[in-house]
Design a protein around this motif. Structure first.
Motif, PDB file in Angstrom:
ATOM      1  N   ARG A  99       0.825  -1.207   0.000  1.00 13.01           N
ATOM      2  CA  ARG A  99       0.000   0.000   0.000  1.00 13.01           C
ATOM      3  C   ARG A  99       0.862   1.261   0.000  1.00 13.01           C
ATOM      4  N   LEU A 155      -4.356   0.433  -8.612  1.00 16.76           N
ATOM      5  CA  LEU A 155      -5.258  -0.687  -8.360  1.00 16.76           C
ATOM      6  C   LEU A 155      -4.733  -1.586  -7.244  1.00 16.76           C
ATOM      7  N   LEU A 203      -6.406  -2.389  -3.570  1.00 19.19           N
ATOM      8  CA  LEU A 203      -6.715  -3.761  -3.157  1.00 19.19           C
ATOM      9  C   LEU A 203      -5.999  -4.113  -1.852  1.00 19.19           C
ATOM     10  N   ALA A 223      -7.747  -5.290   1.568  1.00 26.28           N
ATOM     11  CA  ALA A 223      -7.363  -6.557   2.191  1.00 26.28           C
ATOM     12  C   ALA A 223      -6.896  -6.365   3.630  1.00 26.28           C
ATOM     13  N   ALA A 228      -6.311 -14.079  -0.666  1.00 28.35           N
ATOM     14  CA  ALA A 228      -6.170 -12.885  -1.490  1.00 28.35           C
ATOM     15  C   ALA A 228      -5.109 -11.952  -0.916  1.00 28.35           C
ATOM     16  N   LEU A 284      -1.693 -10.935  -3.176  1.00 27.48           N
ATOM     17  CA  LEU A 284      -1.495  -9.586  -3.721  1.00 27.48           C
ATOM     18  C   LEU A 284      -0.023  -9.170  -3.778  1.00 27.48           C
TER      19      LEU A 284
END
Length: 405
Positions: free
Chosen positions: A34, A81, A85, A89, A98, A102
């Motif tokens: 992130r 994107l 995500l 998460a 998931a 990632l």
């Protein structure tokens, strides 16, 4: 075979460590993804704008420039994107499939980005800076399991080796470039494994330290509790009772209210130890302690002075109320025998009660001397009964010493 034994042990240890730290690593990878995506947005945006500014102004562009610009623009969209995500998460299921996938997907895309940019640059210059940055970035940003990082960098090396001839026609530069696209992922793999190992060790050490601190804190709390409570019954011990009683008598003198004390002793307790054994005697003491503690008010203090002798401090209580409380405790103990393997074992108690009047300056030792004499009268009268005492009786020299001993 002996040469492979250390390697096999290292692999097993790495697999064990990975299982221990997998959840923490998953959360940390998502956080890094992130943050990395947020920092990469202006970089990719600025690079794509720089490369495509000629087209925006209507100037002609070379194929390499257009390819590099569009690659950076695509990378910016993917970073946006993936960052979004990762944020989702982290708030929903950071340790789910998931959440674990990632960062791996982001690492794959980063390596593909480096290979693509390196291949495009071969049209104009034989440099490998994009591959170096992305490969080392993957190794240092993400904590990838050694099997995963090995597979990723191996695929990156093969992909670079295969794609390089598409844009580099010079044989000498191609040969040199192929060596580079093999060495760069290999060196990055080493960095990745070392980074993962260091992180796993740090997590395990931090966890061990936290557990040791928690154990130490629990032992400290237990030591503090044992310093003021009886180890067998959990009631206040003699020293803690003295402290609370002294404090309560000072408050009672200041605010002018009565305070009462009850001293009780288990009748014929020696017979229990002699006939049933000391474990049963200890069980009887714990049983009576629970009956006493649950039979008084929350503001009252129940303590074990030693042996089979207990004392109760009753704030804001006159003699009449203290006698009622003592009788209730006597009946409570009598009505609840101890359950043993040999059947119910009954027990009775003798009790002495004394009131410290509102304006009395009597201390705990004087109060104890009075209830000790009252308890003696209760035992002399046949036990299993309550007797009241007064503070104005002649106080023998040994009674106060018993309380402070």
């Amino acid at each position: 075979m002996t040469l492979f034994n250390p390697l096999a042990r290292s692999l097993r240890a790495a697999a064990h460590d990975d299982a221990q730290v997998r959840d923490e690593v998953a959360v940390e990878n998502l956080r890094r993804l992130r943050l990395g995506a947020l920092l990469a947005l202006p970089v990719f945006g600025g690079a794509s704008l720089w490369m495509l500014q000629g087209a925006l102004g209507g100037a002609a562009m070379g194929p390499w420039q257009r390819a590099v610009g569009m690659t950076h623009l695509s990378a910016m969209g993917l970073a946006l994107l993936l960052g979004a995500l990762a944020h989702v998460a982290l708030h929903r299921a950071p340790t789910g499939r998931a959440g674990r996938a990632l960062p791996v997907l982001a690492a794959v895309l980063m390596l593909l980005l480096g290979i693509a940019l390196t291949a495009f640059y071969q049209w104009v210059t034989p440099k490998f800076t994009p591959l170096v940055l992305t490969a080392v970035g993957v190794a240092l940003v993400f904590y990838l399991r050694p099997p995963v990082s090995t597979a990723l960098f191996a695929v990156a090396a093969v992909a670079g080796f295969v794609t390089l001839p598409l844009t580099q026609p010079d044989p000498a530069l191609l040969a040199s470039g192929r060596v580079s696209v093999l060495v760069i992922p290999l060196m990055s793999l080493v960095f990745s494994v070392l980074s993962w190992r260091k992180n796993a060790v740090n997590i395990l050490l931090s966890r061990s330290l936290a557990q040791a601190n928690a154990t130490l804190a629990a032992k400290q709390v237990e030591l503090e509790r044992l310093a003021s409570h009886d180890g067998l019954t959990g009631l206040c011990n003699r020293g803690e009772f003295m402290r609370r009683a002294d404090h309560e008598l000072l408050r009672a003198l200041r605010h002018k209210y009565s305070t009462a004390f009850i001293l009780l002793d288990l009748d014929h307790f020696k017979r229990v130890n002699d006939h049933y054994g000391h474990p049963t005697g200890d069980a009887m003491l714990r049983h009576v302690s629970a009956l006493l503690a649950s039979g008084v008010r929350a503001s009252d203090v129940v303590a074990r002075l030693g042996g089979e002798e207990f004392v109760v401090l009753l704030p804001h209580t006159d003699l009449e109320s203290a006698l009622r409380c003592a009788e209730k405790l006597r009946l409570r103990v009598q009505a609840h025998p101890l359950a043993t393997d040999a059947g119910p074992l009954s027990c009775t108690v003798s009790l002495g009660v004394v009131e410290v009047p509102p304006r009395s300056r009597a201390d705990v030792a004087a109060a104890y001397a009075a209830i000790d004499r009252a308890l003696y009268r209760a035992k002399s009268a046949g036990r299993n009964r309550v007797k009241a005492g007064t503070l104005d009786e002649d106080c023998g020299p040994t009674e106060p010493a018993r309380l402070v001993a």
